[in-house]
Design a protein around this motif. Structure first.
Motif, mmCIF file in Angstrom:
data_model
loop_
_atom_site.group_PDB
_atom_site.id
_atom_site.type_symbol
_atom_site.label_atom_id
_atom_site.label_comp_id
_atom_site.label_asym_id
_atom_site.label_seq_id
_atom_site.Cartn_x
_atom_site.Cartn_y
_atom_site.Cartn_z
ATOM 1 N N GLU A 20 0.838 -1.188 0.000
ATOM 2 C CA GLU A 20 0.000 0.000 0.000
ATOM 3 C C GLU A 20 0.880 1.247 0.000
ATOM 4 O OE1 GLU A 20 -2.662 1.356 3.436
ATOM 5 O OE2 GLU A 20 -3.944 0.101 2.165
ATOM 6 N N THR A 22 0.674 5.727 -0.545
ATOM 7 C CA THR A 22 -0.180 6.918 -0.571
ATOM 8 C C THR A 22 0.572 8.009 -1.311
ATOM 9 O OG1 THR A 22 -1.212 6.319 1.529
ATOM 10 C CG2 THR A 22 -1.390 8.619 0.841
ATOM 11 N N THR A 24 -0.020 12.104 -3.126
ATOM 12 C CA THR A 24 -0.870 13.286 -3.269
ATOM 13 C C THR A 24 -0.676 13.871 -4.664
ATOM 14 O OG1 THR A 24 -0.750 13.751 -0.914
ATOM 15 C CG2 THR A 24 -1.394 15.575 -2.341
ATOM 16 N N THR A 62 -5.490 12.988 -2.349
ATOM 17 C CA THR A 62 -4.567 12.063 -1.705
ATOM 18 C C THR A 62 -5.131 10.666 -1.876
ATOM 19 O OG1 THR A 62 -3.894 13.771 -0.144
ATOM 20 C CG2 THR A 62 -3.385 11.490 0.446
ATOM 21 N N THR A 64 -4.657 6.413 -1.654
ATOM 22 C CA THR A 64 -4.009 5.229 -1.117
ATOM 23 C C THR A 64 -4.331 4.088 -2.074
ATOM 24 O OG1 THR A 64 -4.271 6.053 1.129
ATOM 25 C CG2 THR A 64 -3.825 3.695 0.882
#
Length: 93
Positions: A20, A22, A24, A62, A64
């Motif tokens: 995973e 993340t 932006t 953002t 994920t």
């Protein structure tokens, strides 16, 4: 026997690095109250995207996602196809 162990190790090593992430994005063309909803929906439609948070005020999204299933370019393309060009924001180290 050791060749089989090596093959197994190589096959699982590629999935060990996946996970995973993340990121932006700066999102262009968000000018009205419905824009964040459209950006969020388009990005959530990408296979592997787990969560999207859009800020109308900051003009960012953002995201994920599972990097074994998708990548930032694919997520940005989904937003672009909806009329909202998205560009990864440089993260500080």
């Amino acid at each position: 026997m050791s060749a089989l162990a090596l093959i197994t190790l190589m096959m699982t090593a590629s999935t060990a690095f996946a996970g995973e992430r993340t990121i932006t994005f700066a999102v262009d063309n968000m000018t009205c109250a419905s824009c964040p909803y459209i950006v969020k929906s388009s990005m959530e439609g990408v296979l592997g995207v787990a969560k999207v948070a859009v800020s109308f005020r900051a003009k960012t999204a953002t995201v994920t996602f599972d990097d074994a299933k998708t990548n930032p370019a694919t997520i940005a393309a989904a937003s672009m196809n909806a009329g909202y060009p998205a560009h990864p924001v440089q993260q500080g180290s």
